[in-house]
Design an enzyme around this catalytic site. Structure first.
Site, PDB file in Angstrom:
ATOM      1  N   HIS A 153      20.613 -40.726 -13.329  1.00  0.00           N
ATOM      2  CA  HIS A 153      20.194 -39.430 -12.787  1.00  0.00           C
ATOM      3  C   HIS A 153      19.087 -38.847 -13.666  1.00  0.00           C
ATOM      4  O   HIS A 153      19.095 -39.015 -14.882  1.00  0.00           O
ATOM      5  CB  HIS A 153      21.398 -38.479 -12.735  1.00  0.00           C
ATOM      6  CG  HIS A 153      21.125 -37.238 -11.949  1.00  0.00           C
ATOM      7  ND1 HIS A 153      20.407 -36.181 -12.462  1.00  0.00           N
ATOM      8  CD2 HIS A 153      21.432 -36.903 -10.677  1.00  0.00           C
ATOM      9  CE1 HIS A 153      20.298 -35.242 -11.530  1.00  0.00           C
ATOM     10  NE2 HIS A 153      20.913 -35.654 -10.435  1.00  0.00           N
ATOM     11  N   GLY A 179      23.495 -31.632  -4.773  1.00  0.00           N
ATOM     12  CA  GLY A 179      23.945 -30.972  -6.004  1.00  0.00           C
ATOM     13  C   GLY A 179      24.454 -29.579  -5.699  1.00  0.00           C
ATOM     14  O   GLY A 179      25.584 -29.388  -5.258  1.00  0.00           O
ATOM     15  N   GLY A 180      23.595 -28.592  -5.897  1.00  0.00           N
ATOM     16  CA  GLY A 180      23.974 -27.183  -5.773  1.00  0.00           C
ATOM     17  C   GLY A 180      24.777 -26.852  -4.519  1.00  0.00           C
ATOM     18  O   GLY A 180      25.827 -26.198  -4.597  1.00  0.00           O
ATOM     19  N   SER A 184      17.632 -30.505  -3.622  1.00  0.00           N
ATOM     20  CA  SER A 184      17.720 -29.253  -2.851  1.00  0.00           C
ATOM     21  C   SER A 184      18.072 -29.453  -1.379  1.00  0.00           C
ATOM     22  O   SER A 184      17.562 -28.739  -0.517  1.00  0.00           O
ATOM     23  CB  SER A 184      16.417 -28.461  -2.980  1.00  0.00           C
ATOM     24  OG  SER A 184      16.160 -28.158  -4.338  1.00  0.00           O
ATOM     25  N   GLU A 232      15.308 -39.250  -5.693  1.00  0.00           N
ATOM     26  CA  GLU A 232      15.379 -37.827  -6.044  1.00  0.00           C
ATOM     27  C   GLU A 232      14.108 -37.432  -6.778  1.00  0.00           C
ATOM     28  O   GLU A 232      14.039 -37.532  -8.011  1.00  0.00           O
ATOM     29  CB  GLU A 232      16.581 -37.573  -6.952  1.00  0.00           C
ATOM     30  CG  GLU A 232      17.908 -37.898  -6.329  1.00  0.00           C
ATOM     31  CD  GLU A 232      19.011 -37.046  -6.938  1.00  0.00           C
ATOM     32  OE1 GLU A 232      19.562 -36.210  -6.218  1.00  0.00           O
ATOM     33  OE2 GLU A 232      19.276 -37.194  -8.134  1.00  0.00           O
ATOM     34  N   ASN A 244      27.339 -34.275  -5.934  1.00  0.00           N
ATOM     35  CA  ASN A 244      27.205 -34.362  -7.387  1.00  0.00           C
ATOM     36  C   ASN A 244      27.480 -32.976  -7.961  1.00  0.00           C
ATOM     37  O   ASN A 244      26.619 -32.111  -7.918  1.00  0.00           O
ATOM     38  CB  ASN A 244      25.784 -34.841  -7.734  1.00  0.00           C
ATOM     39  CG  ASN A 244      25.559 -34.905  -9.238  1.00  0.00           C
ATOM     40  OD1 ASN A 244      26.503 -34.804 -10.025  1.00  0.00           O
ATOM     41  ND2 ASN A 244      24.303 -35.068  -9.645  1.00  0.00           N
ATOM     42  N   TRP A 245      28.699 -32.815  -8.479  1.00  0.00           N
ATOM     43  CA  TRP A 245      29.098 -31.487  -8.971  1.00  0.00           C
ATOM     44  C   TRP A 245      28.552 -31.209 -10.372  1.00  0.00           C
ATOM     45  O   TRP A 245      28.737 -30.127 -10.909  1.00  0.00           O
ATOM     46  CB  TRP A 245      30.627 -31.364  -8.952  1.00  0.00           C
ATOM     47  CG  TRP A 245      31.211 -31.353  -7.573  1.00  0.00           C
ATOM     48  CD1 TRP A 245      30.526 -31.173  -6.398  1.00  0.00           C
ATOM     49  CD2 TRP A 245      32.581 -31.532  -7.193  1.00  0.00           C
ATOM     50  NE1 TRP A 245      31.387 -31.222  -5.331  1.00  0.00           N
ATOM     51  CE2 TRP A 245      32.660 -31.446  -5.783  1.00  0.00           C
ATOM     52  CE3 TRP A 245      33.762 -31.761  -7.915  1.00  0.00           C
ATOM     53  CZ2 TRP A 245      33.861 -31.577  -5.084  1.00  0.00           C
ATOM     54  CZ3 TRP A 245      34.956 -31.894  -7.224  1.00  0.00           C
ATOM     55  CH2 TRP A 245      35.011 -31.800  -5.823  1.00  0.00           C
ATOM     56  N   LYS A 246      27.935 -32.203 -10.993  1.00  0.00           N
ATOM     57  CA  LYS A 246      27.363 -32.052 -12.335  1.00  0.00           C
ATOM     58  C   LYS A 246      28.410 -31.454 -13.286  1.00  0.00           C
ATOM     59  O   LYS A 246      29.587 -31.802 -13.162  1.00  0.00           O
ATOM     60  CB  LYS A 246      26.068 -31.232 -12.262  1.00  0.00           C
ATOM     61  CG  LYS A 246      25.117 -31.798 -11.180  1.00  0.00           C
ATOM     62  CD  LYS A 246      23.737 -31.213 -11.204  1.00  0.00           C
ATOM     63  CE  LYS A 246      22.902 -31.831 -10.093  1.00  0.00           C
ATOM     64  NZ  LYS A 246      21.511 -31.409 -10.116  1.00  0.00           N
TER      65      LYS A 246
HETATM   66  P1  PGA Z   1      20.269 -30.266  -6.066  1.00  0.00           P
HETATM   67  O1  PGA Z   1      20.646 -31.487  -7.020  1.00  0.00           O
HETATM   68  O2  PGA Z   1      20.823 -30.566  -4.698  1.00  0.00           O
HETATM   69  O3  PGA Z   1      20.948 -29.072  -6.701  1.00  0.00           O
HETATM   70  O4  PGA Z   1      18.794 -30.156  -6.076  1.00  0.00           O
HETATM   71  C1  PGA Z   1      20.540 -32.804  -6.569  1.00  0.00           C
HETATM   72  C2  PGA Z   1      20.780 -33.746  -7.715  1.00  0.00           C
HETATM   73  O5  PGA Z   1      20.307 -33.467  -8.826  1.00  0.00           O
HETATM   74  O6  PGA Z   1      21.474 -34.747  -7.574  1.00  0.00           O
END
Ligand code: PGA
Length: 249
Positions: A106, A234-235, A213, A174, A6-8
């Site tokens: 999300h 995500g990150g 995370s 999540e 998920n590159w947001k």
């Molecule tokens: P994160 O994000 O890995 O940066 O915590 C996960 C998400 O929000 O899908």
């Protein structure tokens, strides 16, 4: 094993295209042969890698992923298939661009005002368009502190699934307290295992993935957690070395 990146809203269009190329190249040279990377979650034999860029980057990333075994997903979709809805994007358009998956509900969208009712309508629309939804659920820290996380997530699930019979989707658990924090490493595998049981009781047979995370250091612990079939990253998915390390975990 399902790995969703998920590159947001972190990357530009050119950056998304480059990262997609790097992922494709990296997977080709990894131990995971391309033939092992499946598009379909229902075909649970091996692994699926799904990249979710922002809307403007979808078309360019789709071109990179064409004739590879890496699948394309979007980060959201509107609940109407067309009409006067300025700024919204339909599931039908996403399908046309080559998306097979779409993240729905999300927590970052819920924080912007998306209700359970909206999530439900979006699920209906995504499924009607032939997309596989990645339905996100998870409790905030305030709820976990009072120990009410099970009923919280059950309520989110029931509201999201209203009117749907045996939907073909996956669920991403999540916990909001673990997204973009460092909390996940110590606390979450056990929390994820417990919640996967709850989710499977509501939707038997669905794939449950964990998000919050996930990084190269903790990925293996999550991916071997009973009931957890993958991760929503995500990150760490923005960094090619970290993402490939998670895929290989
Ligand atoms: P994160 O994000 O890995 O940066 O915590 C996960 C998400 O929000 O899908």
């Amino acid at each position: 094993m399902i790995l969703v990146a998920n590159w947001k809203m972190n990357l530009g269009v050119g950056e998304s295209e480059k990262l997609a190329r790097d992922v494709v190249r990296g997977l080709k040279s990894s131990r995971a042969r391309n033939s092992e990377i499946l598009h379909s979650v229902q075909d649970d034999r091996k692994r699926a890698v799904i990249l979710c860029p922002s809307f403007p980057a979808l078309d360019r990333v789709a071109r990179v992923l064409r004739s590879t075994n890496v699948a394309l997903g979007a980060q959201d979709a509107f609940w109407q298939s067309s009409g006067a809805f300025t700024g919204e994007v339909s599931a039908r358009e996403l399908k046309e661009l080559g998306c097979k998956f779409v993240i729905i509900g999300h927590s970052e969208r819920r924080a912007l005002g998306e209700t359970d009712n909206i999530v439900n309508k979006k699920l209906h629309a995504a499924l009607a368009a032939g997309l596989t939804p990645i339905l996100c659920v998870g409790e905030p820290l305030s709820v976990r502190r009072t120990g009410r996380q099970v009923s919280y997530v059950q309520k989110q699930l029931k509201a999201a699934l209203k009117g749907l019979r045996r939907p073909r989707l996956m669920v991403a658990y999540e916990p909001i307290w673990a997204i973009s924090t460092s909390k996940s490493a110590t606390e979450s595998p056990a929390a994820a295992e417990a919640m996967a049981r709850i989710i499977h009781a509501v939707i038997p047979g669905t794939a449950v993935i964990y998000g919050g995370s996930v990084n190269p250091a903790n990925a293996a612990a999550f991916l071997k957690t009973p009931g957890i079939q993958g991760a929503l990253v995500g990150g760490a998915s923005l960094n090619i070395k970290k993402f490939l390390a998670i895929v290989r975990a």
